[in-house]
Motif scaffolding. Structure first.
Motif, PDB file in Angstrom:
ATOM      1  N   LEU A 141       0.840  -1.215   0.000  1.00  0.00           N
ATOM      2  CA  LEU A 141       0.000   0.000   0.000  1.00  0.00           C
ATOM      3  C   LEU A 141       0.873   1.262   0.000  1.00  0.00           C
ATOM      4  CD1 LEU A 141      -2.829  -1.070   2.493  1.00  0.00           C
ATOM      5  CD2 LEU A 141      -2.898  -1.062  -0.025  1.00  0.00           C
ATOM      6  N   ALA A 142       2.007   1.206   0.713  1.00  0.00           N
ATOM      7  CA  ALA A 142       2.885   2.386   0.762  1.00  0.00           C
ATOM      8  C   ALA A 142       3.422   2.720  -0.633  1.00  0.00           C
ATOM      9  CB  ALA A 142       4.028   2.141   1.733  1.00  0.00           C
ATOM     10  N   THR A 143       3.728   1.692  -1.433  1.00  0.00           N
ATOM     11  CA  THR A 143       4.247   2.012  -2.779  1.00  0.00           C
ATOM     12  C   THR A 143       3.115   2.527  -3.671  1.00  0.00           C
ATOM     13  OG1 THR A 143       4.007  -0.233  -3.643  1.00  0.00           O
ATOM     14  CG2 THR A 143       6.137   0.326  -2.696  1.00  0.00           C
ATOM     15  N   ILE A 144       1.892   2.044  -3.439  1.00  0.00           N
ATOM     16  CA  ILE A 144       0.768   2.569  -4.239  1.00  0.00           C
ATOM     17  C   ILE A 144       0.538   4.043  -3.861  1.00  0.00           C
ATOM     18  CG2 ILE A 144      -1.679   2.315  -4.796  1.00  0.00           C
ATOM     19  CD1 ILE A 144      -1.389  -0.686  -4.228  1.00  0.00           C
ATOM     20  N   GLU A 145       0.700   4.320  -2.579  1.00  0.00           N
ATOM     21  CA  GLU A 145       0.590   5.714  -2.136  1.00  0.00           C
ATOM     22  C   GLU A 145       1.700   6.556  -2.779  1.00  0.00           C
ATOM     23  OE1 GLU A 145       0.591   5.972   2.150  1.00  0.00           O
ATOM     24  OE2 GLU A 145      -1.350   6.976   1.990  1.00  0.00           O
ATOM     25  N   GLY A 146       2.882   5.943  -2.942  1.00  0.00           N
ATOM     26  CA  GLY A 146       3.988   6.639  -3.605  1.00  0.00           C
ATOM     27  C   GLY A 146       3.617   7.002  -5.041  1.00  0.00           C
ATOM     28  N   VAL A 147       2.958   6.090  -5.745  1.00  0.00           N
ATOM     29  CA  VAL A 147       2.508   6.383  -7.121  1.00  0.00           C
ATOM     30  C   VAL A 147       1.504   7.536  -7.065  1.00  0.00           C
ATOM     31  CG1 VAL A 147       1.366   5.482  -9.187  1.00  0.00           C
ATOM     32  CG2 VAL A 147       2.777   3.939  -7.799  1.00  0.00           C
ATOM     33  N   GLN A 148       0.588   7.426  -6.118  1.00  0.00           N
ATOM     34  CA  GLN A 148      -0.477   8.425  -6.003  1.00  0.00           C
ATOM     35  C   GLN A 148       0.115   9.831  -5.769  1.00  0.00           C
ATOM     36  OE1 GLN A 148      -4.658   7.833  -4.138  1.00  0.00           O
ATOM     37  NE2 GLN A 148      -3.343   8.358  -2.436  1.00  0.00           N
ATOM     38  N   ARG A 149       1.156   9.880  -4.927  1.00  0.00           N
ATOM     39  CA  ARG A 149       1.781  11.178  -4.627  1.00  0.00           C
ATOM     40  C   ARG A 149       2.434  11.802  -5.860  1.00  0.00           C
ATOM     41  NH1 ARG A 149       3.376   9.231   0.374  1.00  0.00           N
ATOM     42  NH2 ARG A 149       5.295   8.387  -0.508  1.00  0.00           N
ATOM     43  N   MET A 150       2.846  10.961  -6.800  1.00  0.00           N
ATOM     44  CA  MET A 150       3.502  11.501  -8.003  1.00  0.00           C
ATOM     45  C   MET A 150       2.489  12.044  -9.010  1.00  0.00           C
ATOM     46  SD  MET A 150       6.381   8.556  -8.582  1.00  0.00           S
ATOM     47  CE  MET A 150       7.658   9.445  -9.423  1.00  0.00           C
ATOM     48  N   LEU A 151       1.204  11.719  -8.818  1.00  0.00           N
ATOM     49  CA  LEU A 151       0.200  12.138  -9.809  1.00  0.00           C
ATOM     50  C   LEU A 151      -0.151  13.613  -9.624  1.00  0.00           C
ATOM     51  CD1 LEU A 151      -2.301   9.126  -9.533  1.00  0.00           C
ATOM     52  CD2 LEU A 151      -0.751   9.619 -11.450  1.00  0.00           C
ATOM     53  N   PRO A 152      -0.388  14.318 -10.734  1.00  0.00           N
ATOM     54  CA  PRO A 152      -0.912  15.676 -10.598  1.00  0.00           C
ATOM     55  C   PRO A 152      -2.363  15.625 -10.093  1.00  0.00           C
ATOM     56  CG  PRO A 152      -0.808  15.035 -12.915  1.00  0.00           C
ATOM     57  CD  PRO A 152      -0.244  13.887 -12.133  1.00  0.00           C
ATOM     58  N   ALA A 153      -2.935  16.768  -9.736  1.00  0.00           N
ATOM     59  CA  ALA A 153      -4.288  16.792  -9.152  1.00  0.00           C
ATOM     60  C   ALA A 153      -5.314  16.138 -10.082  1.00  0.00           C
ATOM     61  CB  ALA A 153      -4.682  18.224  -8.837  1.00  0.00           C
ATOM     62  N   GLU A 154      -5.097  16.283 -11.375  1.00  0.00           N
ATOM     63  CA  GLU A 154      -6.040  15.718 -12.353  1.00  0.00           C
ATOM     64  C   GLU A 154      -5.277  15.114 -13.526  1.00  0.00           C
ATOM     65  OE1 GLU A 154      -8.854  18.538 -13.712  1.00  0.00           O
ATOM     66  OE2 GLU A 154      -9.960  18.420 -11.820  1.00  0.00           O
ATOM     67  N   GLY A 155      -5.956  14.247 -14.256  1.00  0.00           N
ATOM     68  CA  GLY A 155      -5.376  13.736 -15.494  1.00  0.00           C
ATOM     69  C   GLY A 155      -4.403  12.585 -15.252  1.00  0.00           C
ATOM     70  N   PHE A 156      -3.463  12.473 -16.190  1.00  0.00           N
ATOM     71  CA  PHE A 156      -2.577  11.310 -16.216  1.00  0.00           C
ATOM     72  C   PHE A 156      -1.253  11.640 -15.523  1.00  0.00           C
ATOM     73  CE2 PHE A 156      -5.804  10.877 -19.427  1.00  0.00           C
ATOM     74  CZ  PHE A 156      -6.265   9.600 -19.161  1.00  0.00           C
ATOM     75  N   ALA A 157      -0.305  10.725 -15.571  1.00  0.00           N
ATOM     76  CA  ALA A 157       0.922  10.871 -14.762  1.00  0.00           C
ATOM     77  C   ALA A 157       1.614  12.209 -14.977  1.00  0.00           C
ATOM     78  CB  ALA A 157       1.870   9.715 -15.067  1.00  0.00           C
ATOM     79  N   VAL A 158       1.611  12.677 -16.241  1.00  0.00           N
ATOM     80  CA  VAL A 158       2.248  13.987 -16.474  1.00  0.00           C
ATOM     81  C   VAL A 158       1.248  14.942 -17.132  1.00  0.00           C
ATOM     82  CG1 VAL A 158       4.596  13.096 -16.527  1.00  0.00           C
ATOM     83  CG2 VAL A 158       3.288  13.174 -18.660  1.00  0.00           C
TER      84      VAL A 158
END
Ligand SMILES: N[C@@H](CCC(=O)N[C@@H](CS)C(=O)NCC(=O)O)C(=O)O
Length: 260
Positions: A141-158
């Motif tokens: 779960l911590a690594t999934i949270e890590g992915v989540q933290r890298m996401l912008p407020a909306e849209g895709f990864a970048v």
């Protein structure tokens, strides 16, 4: 304009790595052939002998040369690229107008960091959890949270869709599949704990991110409802082999896990 070159992808249905490449090919609107490789009990000998020589992993992309059939060796004149993240960068280069990577250098760096996080942080946690290698629920779960933290407020990864999303999504699709199949390599009750956490307020952003990706035609084309008819039995065979022999894949063999 020069003729577009033929693209052949060697893939296995149950592997997330070729799925990354299929997503990029679909997003680029590319025409391509797929040659399917079986990875579990009946892996084709010619693949490691003639195609991805001495390695035998999928994906493997051949760019150029004549049409390939199973058992053929690719032409020495073709470009041959292994490694899903490298293949997707190559596709971004040969389809410069497809928007597979942003043009802004800062966003390109972000896309690469996102993909790198998937391989170096998420993947070990994911494999450690689903194959019974002792990764605790919270570690995953911590690594999934890590992915989540890298996401912008909306849209895709970048922001706009890019190959960063192709690097991540095959793993989220498979996590969902594995939680549903709940193999004996996962300790009793842990799949339900992960599911419950993922459905909670803690993961609201990543749920929206996954839903946005699932809504794209590239995902519908590569992961439709029927895919479960092929992929679920392949995954079950992989787990069955692991429980009997400890073999996870060609690289990793672990002590035979005690059934959950
Ligand atoms: N780092 C590679 C990983 C590819 C990989 O590990 N592929 C596995 C399937 S999940 C494979 O082909 N293994 C060969 C085998 O198990 O025989 C990539 O990103 O393409």
């Amino acid at each position: 304009m020069s003729e577009p070159k033929r693209i052949t992808l060697y893939a296995a249905i149950d592997s997330p790595f070729p799925h990354r490449v299929r997503l990029a090919l679909e997003e680029a609107g590319a025409t391509y052939d797929i040659i399917w490789i079986s990875l579990i009990y009946d892996k084709q000998d010619w693949y490691e002998k003639k195609v991805n020589v001495g390695v035998g992993k999928v994906p493997y992309l051949v760019y150029g040369g004549p049409k390939l059939n199973p058992g053929d060796a690719p032409s020495p004149d073709s470009v041959q690229v292994p490694e899903s993240l490298v293949i997707n960068e190559f596709l971004a280069d040969i389809f410069p107008n497809a928007g597979l990577l942003p043009t802004d250098p800062a966003l390109r760096a972000k896309a690469r960091l996102f993909a790198q996080y998937m391989d170096t942080k998420f993947l070990p946690a994911f494999a450690g959890f689903i194959f019974g290698l002792g990764m605790p629920v919270e570690g995953l779960l911590a690594t999934i949270e890590g992915v989540q933290r890298m996401l912008p407020a909306e849209g895709f990864a970048v922001g706009e869709w890019s190959i960063a999303d192709a690097a991540a999504m095959p793993f989220f699709m498979r996590l969902d599949q594995v939680l549903e199949l709940n193999p004996p390599t996962i300790k009793e009750g842990e799949a339900a704990r992960v599911r419950e956490a993922l459905d909670s307020a803690r993961f609201v952003r990543i749920r929206k991110y996954i839903a946005d990706n699932v809504a794209r035609p590239s995902m519908a084309k590569t992961w439709d409802r029927d895919v479960h008819d092929t992929i679920d039995p392949e995954f079950k065979k992989r787990i069955e082999r692991l429980m009997k022999t400890g073999k996870v894949n060609s690289d990793i063999t672990v002590p035979i896990p005690a059934p959950a």
